[in-house]
Design a protein around this motif. Sequence first.
Motif, PDB file in Angstrom:
ATOM      1  N   ASP A 188       1.212  -9.185  -5.274  1.00 19.56           N
ATOM      2  CA  ASP A 188       0.923  -7.970  -6.042  1.00 19.56           C
ATOM      3  C   ASP A 188      -0.573  -7.661  -6.016  1.00 19.56           C
ATOM      4  N   GLU A 189      -1.414  -8.688  -6.147  1.00 15.71           N
ATOM      5  CA  GLU A 189      -2.862  -8.488  -6.091  1.00 15.71           C
ATOM      6  C   GLU A 189      -3.318  -8.071  -4.695  1.00 15.71           C
ATOM      7  N   VAL A 190      -2.772  -8.701  -3.657  1.00 16.75           N
ATOM      8  CA  VAL A 190      -3.164  -8.389  -2.284  1.00 16.75           C
ATOM      9  C   VAL A 190      -2.750  -6.957  -1.931  1.00 16.75           C
ATOM     10  N   LEU A 191      -1.553  -6.557  -2.329  1.00 13.30           N
ATOM     11  CA  LEU A 191      -1.107  -5.191  -2.047  1.00 13.30           C
ATOM     12  C   LEU A 191      -1.942  -4.160  -2.806  1.00 13.30           C
ATOM     13  N   ALA A 192      -2.384  -4.503  -4.018  1.00 10.42           N
ATOM     14  CA  ALA A 192      -3.215  -3.581  -4.796  1.00 10.42           C
ATOM     15  C   ALA A 192      -4.583  -3.377  -4.140  1.00 10.42           C
ATOM     16  N   GLU A 193      -5.082  -4.405  -3.447  1.00 16.06           N
ATOM     17  CA  GLU A 193      -6.395  -4.319  -2.803  1.00 16.06           C
ATOM     18  C   GLU A 193      -6.306  -3.902  -1.339  1.00 16.06           C
ATOM     19  N   CYS A 194      -5.086  -3.671  -0.852  1.00 13.02           N
ATOM     20  CA  CYS A 194      -4.864  -3.394   0.562  1.00 13.02           C
ATOM     21  C   CYS A 194      -5.449  -2.040   0.960  1.00 13.02           C
ATOM     22  N   GLY A 195      -6.005  -1.959   2.162  1.00 13.29           N
ATOM     23  CA  GLY A 195      -6.571  -0.713   2.659  1.00 13.29           C
ATOM     24  C   GLY A 195      -5.534   0.236   3.230  1.00 13.29           C
ATOM     25  N   ASP A 196      -4.333  -0.261   3.517  1.00 16.77           N
ATOM     26  CA  ASP A 196      -3.264   0.563   4.055  1.00 16.77           C
ATOM     27  C   ASP A 196      -2.631   1.373   2.919  1.00 16.77           C
TER      28      ASP A 196
END
Length: 140
Positions: free
Chosen positions: A53-61
Motif C-alpha cells: 500500500d505504501e509503495v503503490l502510494a509513492e509509485c510514479g505510475d
Amino acid sequence: MRRHFSLRRIADDGREAPDLGARRGRADRRGGPDATADRKTMQLCHQVAVTLDEVLAECGDPLLHGLHVVDVEPSPDVSRLLVILAPDDGEPVDGPDALHRVEAHLSRASGHLRGKVAQAITRKRAPALVYHLALGETGA
C-alpha cells in the motif's frame, strides 16, 4: 501510511472469524504449532499489505498510484500470496481494455514490488505475489 489493516478475517459464510490478535485464554496458549503458524501467516500478510500500500502510494505510475490493497491472503501457502487490489474511489477502471492496461502495468512493476516486499519482511525467500483486481469490491 494510508490505512490500518485489521487482522480479522471474514469466514466464507459471512460471519466474522475470531480476531487473531485478540488475547487468548490459558488453554489456547498451549494450542500447538498450528496456532503459531496461523498467527505468523497473518502477520506476514499484514506486513505485505502495508508495504505494498505504501509503495503503490509513492509509485510514479499513475495507473498503479490509483490502486490500494484490499487484502493479502496465502495462496495456497506463504510461498505465494494473493494480493487483492482495488482502484481508489476517484479513479474507477472502466472496461476490459483499461483492466488489461492495469494488469500490464502490474506485471511490469511486479519485480520492483516484490523487491520492496523482500526488504520489508524478515524471511529467507520473498513470497511470489499474484495480483487480483477487485472492481466491484472495496475495502472498508
